[in-house]
Design a protein around this motif. Structure first.
Motif, short mmCIF file in Angstrom:
data_model
loop_
_atom_site.label_atom_id
_atom_site.label_comp_id
_atom_site.label_asym_id
_atom_site.label_seq_id
_atom_site.Cartn_x
_atom_site.Cartn_y
_atom_site.Cartn_z
N PHE A 163 8.45 -9.74 2.70
CA PHE A 163 7.35 -10.64 3.02
C PHE A 163 6.21 -10.65 2.00
CE2 PHE A 163 9.00 -9.02 7.18
CZ PHE A 163 9.70 -10.17 7.52
N LEU A 164 6.08 -9.63 1.18
CA LEU A 164 4.92 -9.50 0.30
C LEU A 164 5.30 -9.46 -1.18
CD1 LEU A 164 2.91 -6.88 2.39
CD2 LEU A 164 2.75 -9.38 2.48
N ALA A 165 6.49 -9.96 -1.50
CA ALA A 165 6.99 -9.86 -2.87
C ALA A 165 6.06 -10.53 -3.88
CB ALA A 165 8.38 -10.47 -2.96
N ASN A 166 5.43 -11.63 -3.50
CA ASN A 166 4.53 -12.33 -4.40
C ASN A 166 3.07 -12.14 -4.03
OD1 ASN A 166 6.69 -13.61 -5.89
ND2 ASN A 166 6.97 -14.94 -4.12
N HIS A 167 2.82 -11.10 -3.22
CA HIS A 167 1.46 -10.88 -2.71
C HIS A 167 1.12 -9.40 -2.79
CE1 HIS A 167 1.25 -14.99 -1.10
NE2 HIS A 167 2.53 -14.83 -0.83
N ASP A 168 1.16 -8.87 -3.99
CA ASP A 168 0.85 -7.45 -4.19
C ASP A 168 -0.51 -7.08 -3.64
OD1 ASP A 168 3.28 -7.08 -5.42
OD2 ASP A 168 2.48 -7.27 -7.45
N ASP A 169 -1.46 -8.02 -3.73
CA ASP A 169 -2.81 -7.73 -3.28
C ASP A 169 -2.92 -7.60 -1.77
OD1 ASP A 169 -2.17 -10.40 -3.08
OD2 ASP A 169 -4.15 -11.14 -3.63
N ALA A 170 -1.85 -7.97 -1.03
CA ALA A 170 -1.86 -7.85 0.43
C ALA A 170 -1.21 -6.55 0.91
CB ALA A 170 -1.13 -9.04 1.06
N VAL A 171 -0.60 -5.81 0.01
CA VAL A 171 0.09 -4.57 0.41
C VAL A 171 -0.92 -3.56 0.96
CG1 VAL A 171 1.42 -2.59 -0.41
CG2 VAL A 171 2.02 -4.90 -1.15
N ASP A 172 -2.07 -3.44 0.31
CA ASP A 172 -3.11 -2.51 0.77
C ASP A 172 -3.53 -2.84 2.20
OD1 ASP A 172 -5.06 -0.58 0.85
OD2 ASP A 172 -5.87 -1.07 -1.13
N THR A 173 -3.72 -4.13 2.48
CA THR A 173 -4.10 -4.56 3.83
C THR A 173 -3.01 -4.21 4.83
OG1 THR A 173 -5.38 -6.39 2.92
CG2 THR A 173 -4.72 -6.57 5.23
N PHE A 174 -1.76 -4.42 4.45
CA PHE A 174 -0.64 -4.12 5.33
C PHE A 174 -0.56 -2.62 5.63
CE2 PHE A 174 3.90 -2.75 5.41
CZ PHE A 174 4.21 -3.21 6.68
N ILE A 175 -0.67 -1.79 4.61
CA ILE A 175 -0.59 -0.34 4.81
C ILE A 175 -1.75 0.15 5.67
CG2 ILE A 175 -0.64 1.91 3.67
CD1 ILE A 175 2.00 0.39 3.34
N THR A 176 -2.92 -0.40 5.48
CA THR A 176 -4.06 -0.05 6.32
C THR A 176 -3.77 -0.37 7.79
OG1 THR A 176 -5.64 -0.40 4.52
CG2 THR A 176 -6.51 -0.48 6.76
N ALA A 177 -3.17 -1.53 8.02
CA ALA A 177 -2.81 -1.92 9.39
C ALA A 177 -1.75 -1.00 9.97
CB ALA A 177 -2.33 -3.37 9.41
N VAL A 178 -0.81 -0.56 9.13
CA VAL A 178 0.22 0.39 9.59
C VAL A 178 -0.44 1.69 10.04
CG1 VAL A 178 2.14 1.86 8.83
CG2 VAL A 178 2.09 -0.55 8.18
N LYS A 179 -1.38 2.19 9.25
CA LYS A 179 -2.05 3.44 9.60
C LYS A 179 -2.86 3.30 10.88
CE LYS A 179 -2.51 5.46 4.96
NZ LYS A 179 -3.47 5.91 3.94
N GLU A 180 -3.52 2.16 11.04
CA GLU A 180 -4.32 1.96 12.25
C GLU A 180 -3.44 1.98 13.50
OE1 GLU A 180 -6.33 -1.71 11.61
OE2 GLU A 180 -7.89 -0.83 10.32
N LYS A 181 -2.22 1.51 13.36
CA LYS A 181 -1.34 1.40 14.51
C LYS A 181 -0.50 2.65 14.73
CE LYS A 181 -0.01 -2.61 15.70
NZ LYS A 181 0.60 -3.97 15.84
N TYR A 182 -0.12 3.34 13.65
CA TYR A 182 0.87 4.41 13.80
C TYR A 182 0.47 5.77 13.20
CZ TYR A 182 4.05 0.68 15.19
OH TYR A 182 4.63 -0.37 15.85
N ALA A 183 -0.71 5.90 12.62
CA ALA A 183 -1.07 7.17 11.97
C ALA A 183 -0.98 8.35 12.91
CB ALA A 183 -2.48 7.07 11.38
N HIS A 184 -1.29 8.15 14.18
CA HIS A 184 -1.26 9.26 15.15
C HIS A 184 0.17 9.75 15.41
CE1 HIS A 184 -0.46 5.69 17.58
NE2 HIS A 184 0.01 6.48 18.52
N LYS A 185 1.16 8.97 14.96
CA LYS A 185 2.57 9.37 15.15
C LYS A 185 3.20 9.86 13.85
CE LYS A 185 3.42 6.23 19.00
NZ LYS A 185 4.36 5.27 19.62
#
Length: 330
Positions: free
Chosen positions: A275-297
Motif C-alpha cells: 500500500f505504501l510503495a510510492n509513499h515513503d513519507d507515509a511509512v512513519d505515520t503508519f508505524i506510529t499508528a501500529v505502535k498506538e494500537k499494538y505496542a502493549h502487545k
C-alpha cells in the motif's frame, strides 16, 4: 527498469497532435481537460460557446478512441455543467463502454454563501471494448479487520475517492490553476496499466500524469497548447522524488485484531510493500499508528524492528536520486 522509459511533453494544438499518434498504440488515457468555465490558462482562455465546446470535446475524445488499444481505458475529469453531455458523447455517439462514474471528494474547495459549496469533481471511466485490463491488486486498500478468511491484500477502494487538494503551500504546487493530486492519478494509472505500457494525457497541464508515469514505470505522452506548461512539465520531471504529494488516508490504516505476533510482523511488512510503495513519507505515520494500537502487545525485539523500518525509510527518502525512475524526456 531494463528498458528506458520514454516521457514526451509535446507543445501543440491537441487535435493536430492527436492525429499524429498511431491508431491502437496507447494502453491508457488519463486527462483533465478544460471544463469551459472561463479559466485563464495563460496563453489560452477556457471560454468556448456551448455547442463549440461540445464539438471540440467530441473531436478530441474521438481521436482518443482511435488511439486506444482495444483493451484500453480512458478516464476523463469533468465538471458538473458538462459531464452529462460528455457522458452522452462517449457512450451514445462514440460507443465506448461505460465502466464507472468516480467521485473525487475533497475537504477544501470554493466557498459559497448562497447555495452549497462544491466539494467534489467527477471522473468518467470508459473502456474501448468489453475486454479490458484492470489490475485490482495494485490499488487495493487495507482491510478494517484482520480475519483469516479476508483477503488481507486489501479491498476494492470503491468509486468515491478522498484525496486532498494540492494546497498553494504544498512544496509540489505548480503554477497551474487546476493542478490535481498525484495520488489520484496514481490510482488510475496503476489500475489500468502495467509497467512498460504507454499512457497519454492530451491536456497535460502541470505534468501530473507524466510525473506519475515516470515514477511507476510507464511511458508517458503529454500534450498541451501552452508552452509554459510544457516547460513546467519538463522541469517537474527533473525534480527529486520523495513520494507522491497526496495519499488516500485509508492506505495508512492499521487493521484491528492483529493479535498474533507472527501474523502481525508479516502483515506490517506486507502492508508497506502493498500500500505504501510510492509513499515513503507515509511509512512513519503508519508505524506510529501500529505502535498506538499494538505496542502493549509487543516485546522489545518487535518494537526495535518497527524502529528499523522507519530508519530504513528515512534513509531512502534522504537519498532520493537513487530512487528516480530512468527515462528520456523530450
Amino acid at each position: 527498469m531494463d528498458k528506458e522509459l520514454r516521457l514526451d511533453a509535446i507543445c501543440g494544438d491537441v487535435l493536430e497532435e492527436l492525429k499524429k499518434i498511431e491508431s491502437a498504440s496507447v494502453n491508457l488515457i488519463v486527462t483533465d481537460p478544460p471544463y469551459n468555465l472561463a479559466k485563464n490558462y495563460g496563453e489560452t482562455m477556457d471560454n468556448l460557446d456551448f455547442d463549440a465546446y461540445l464539438d471540440f470535446s467530441r473531436k478530441w475524445i474521438g481521436e482518443c478512441k482511435r488511439i486506444l488499444k482495444d483493451n484500453g481505458t480512458i478516464y476523463v475529469f469533468m465538471g458538473v455543467r458538462y459531464i452529462s453531455y460528455i457522458y452522452m458523447i462517449m457512450e451514445q455517439e462514440l460507443e465506448l463502454e461505460f465502466n464507472s462514474w468516480i467521485t473525487w471528494h475533497y475537504t477544501q474547495g470554493i466557498g459559497k454563501t448562497k447555495g452549497f459549496s462544491p466539494r467534489h469533481d467527477d471522473i468518467l471511466m470508459f473502456t474501448k471494448s468489453k475486454q479490458f485490463n484492470f489490475y485490482l491488486d495494485h490499488i487495493r486498500i487495507p482491510q478494517k479487520y484482520y480475519r483469516s478468511r479476508n483477503n488481507m491484500r486489501g479491498a476494492n477502494p470503491g468509486n468515491v475517492w478522498e484525496f486532498s487538494h494540492i494546497h498553494y503551500s504544498n512544496k509540489n504546487r505548480q503554477t497551474h490553476p487546476t493542478q490535481k493530486p498525484e495520488g489520484l492519478f496514481e490510482r488510475m494509472i496503476l489500475a489500468s496499466s502495467k509497467q512498460g505500457d504507454t499512457v497519454l494525457d492530451p491536456f497535460v497541464g502541470s505534468g501530473t500524469t507524466i510525473r506519475v508515469c515516470q515514477q511507476t514505470g510507464r511511458n508517458g505522452i503529454g500534450i498541451d497548447v501552452n508552452s509554459q506548461y510544457i516547460d513546467l512539465t519538463r522541469e517537474r520531471l527533473k525534480q527529486e522524488f520523495n513520494g507522491f504529494d497526496s495519499i488516500d488516508v485509508r492506505l495508512a490504516r492499521v487493521p484491528n485484531d492483529l493479535n498474533d505476533q507472527e501474523v502481525r510482523k508479516a502483515y506490517i511488512n506486507n502492508h508497506i510493500q502493498w500500500f505504501l510503495a510510492n509513499h515513503d513519507d507515509a511509512v512513519d505515520t503508519f508505524i506510529t499508528a501500529v505502535k498506538e494500537k499494538y505496542a502493549h502487545k509487543m516485546d522489545e525485539e518487535e518494537l526495535s524492528e518497527l524502529d528499523n523500518l522507519v530508519k530504513e525509510t528515512r534513509q531512502k527518502i534522504s537519498e532520493p536520486l537513487e530512487n528516480e525512475a530512468s527515462g528520456s524526456i523530450t
